[in-house]
Write a protein that holds these residues in place. Structure first.
Motif, PDB file in Angstrom:
ATOM      1  N   TYR A  40       0.891  -1.163  -0.148  1.00 49.51           N
ATOM      2  CA  TYR A  40      -0.094   0.041   0.025  1.00 49.51           C
ATOM      3  C   TYR A  40       1.069   1.305   0.048  1.00 49.51           C
ATOM      4  CZ  TYR A  40      -3.591  -3.352   1.260  1.00 49.51           C
ATOM      5  OH  TYR A  40      -4.449  -4.545   1.192  1.00 49.51           O
ATOM      6  N   ARG A  67       4.889  -3.752  -6.588  1.00 50.16           N
ATOM      7  CA  ARG A  67       4.189  -2.692  -5.956  1.00 50.16           C
ATOM      8  C   ARG A  67       4.850  -1.533  -5.807  1.00 50.16           C
ATOM      9  NH1 ARG A  67      -1.437  -2.281  -6.182  1.00 50.16           N
ATOM     10  NH2 ARG A  67      -1.617  -1.431  -4.089  1.00 50.16           N
ATOM     11  N   GLU A 157      -9.069  -3.035  -7.124  1.00 54.29           N
ATOM     12  CA  GLU A 157      -8.151  -1.981  -6.672  1.00 54.29           C
ATOM     13  C   GLU A 157      -6.837  -2.188  -6.300  1.00 54.29           C
ATOM     14  OE1 GLU A 157      -9.814   0.791  -3.771  1.00 54.29           O
ATOM     15  OE2 GLU A 157     -11.462  -0.264  -3.718  1.00 54.29           O
ATOM     16  N   HIS A 158      -6.293  -3.499  -5.961  1.00 53.49           N
ATOM     17  CA  HIS A 158      -4.987  -3.631  -5.449  1.00 53.49           C
ATOM     18  C   HIS A 158      -4.333  -4.823  -5.828  1.00 53.49           C
ATOM     19  CE1 HIS A 158      -5.756  -0.505  -2.357  1.00 53.49           C
ATOM     20  NE2 HIS A 158      -6.830  -1.074  -1.969  1.00 53.49           N
ATOM     21  N   ALA A 164      -2.222   1.655  -6.780  1.00 48.58           N
ATOM     22  CA  ALA A 164      -3.885   1.318  -6.390  1.00 48.58           C
ATOM     23  C   ALA A 164      -4.653   1.922  -7.562  1.00 48.58           C
ATOM     24  CB  ALA A 164      -4.448   1.822  -5.055  1.00 48.58           C
TER      25      ALA A 164
END
Length: 311
Positions: A40, A67, A157-158, A164
């Motif tokens: 995140y 990510r 979303e992820h 995101a």
């Protein structure tokens, strides 16, 4: 993906050469290390990095493979053991001899647990909040009801992009949920996801629940679990604390997936009780290595209650 002014960029080479990047918060006189691995965005953990540094920890917050800053392909749950081990190897090279704590909430709790399991040297402590134990635990609630709508939303979303994406509209989410109710494994074939993600989606629904006592049998580090009584993963959090091989402490309050304020009132004394930098408190005398212990936040009294009980 800006770099906060009090942090510096940090790069780790994974076992296969993939570069895993994150941010490192340093301490003037570090007495321990903490590692957080997240999907995140490490730069969104600025306040957490500073909080750990203020306790006397060097804090690495690393983006998981594929990510944000980190290279490689993002496949949820696929690389967290080996990549977590590489991160722990790296921080111990920075500060050899210092104890290492793994920490994380939700998916980052999964990465913390996997890093502890795969570590070449024993970690000093494991702290997880509202933990995701594994992929299977995300697909059904405590009563065994499939959580198709929630999973579609998260994976949109992820689950398959470097950063995101915006959430689906309620109308689109309802439509996809209706299609998936017929054949959840095949539903993603029509959603434009790349094939590796569609394959991971199919594997998600076939995954077996984590057997805590077997999967983490060799991890003897003390465990602190923070949960919310109204959180989707509360039953798994209780199971984790109850079945952990080493000493465990379970702390819960009347909240959901966002842990309420005041968790530091449990974390800091708990760390001190295990010989790590923190702030001592009289309640830690209840900690017992023979069986799990529990703290419960009483909202009406605005205080924590600590007991020698099984969660």
């Amino acid at each position: 993906m800006t770099v906060p002014p009090d942090a510096r960029e940090h790069t780790v080479g994974a076992d296969d050469g993939t570069e895993l990047r994150g941010l490192l918060w340093t301490s003037d006189d570090p007495r321990a290390l903490v590692v957080i691995r997240t999907p995140y965005d490490a730069s969104r953990h600025e306040s957490i990095g500073r909080a750990w540094a203020s306790r006397g920890y060097e804090c690495l917050v690393q983006d998981v493979r594929g990510r944000y800053r980190s290279d490689g392909a993002w496949l949820p749950y696929r690389h967290e053991s080996a990549d977590g081990r590489a991160a722990l190897d790296a921080v111990t090279r920075i500060r050899p001899g210092l104890p290492v704590v793994v920490y994380g909430a939700s998916y980052a709790a999964h990465t913390a647990l996997e890093a502890a399991r795969a570590s070449r040297a024993p970690v000093a402590a494991v702290i997880v909040a509202v933990p995701v134990l594994g992929p299977a635990e995300t697909t059904v609630d405590a009563n065994g009801v499939r959580q198709i709508r929630h999973r579609i939303g998260w994976w949109h979303e992820h689950g398959h992009t470097r950063t995101a994406q915006g959430p689906l509209s309620d109308v689109e989410l309802d439509a996809r949920t209706a299609v998936a109710a017929t054949d959840v494994s095949a539903a993603a074939d029509a959603w434009g996801w790349p094939e590796p993600t569609r394959r991971a989606w199919r594997e998600l629904w076939a995954a077996a629940p984590v057997d805590v006592s077997r999967r983490f049998a060799d991890v003897r580090a003390p465990l602190l679990v923070l949960s919310g009584a109204y959180d989707f993963f509360d039953h798994d959090a209780r199971r984790l604390a109850r079945e952990w091989t080493g000493p465990s402490h379970f702390a819960v309050g009347p909240w959901g997936h966002r842990i309420g304020s005041g968790s530091g009132a449990v974390i800091d004394p708990w760390l001190t009780a295990h010989g790590l930098p923190g702030t001592p408190d009289r309640w830690t005398s209840i900690l017992c290595p023979e069986h799990p212990t529990t703290s419960t936040f009483d909202a009406a009294a605005d205080e924590w209650r600590h007991e020698r009980t099984v969660p």
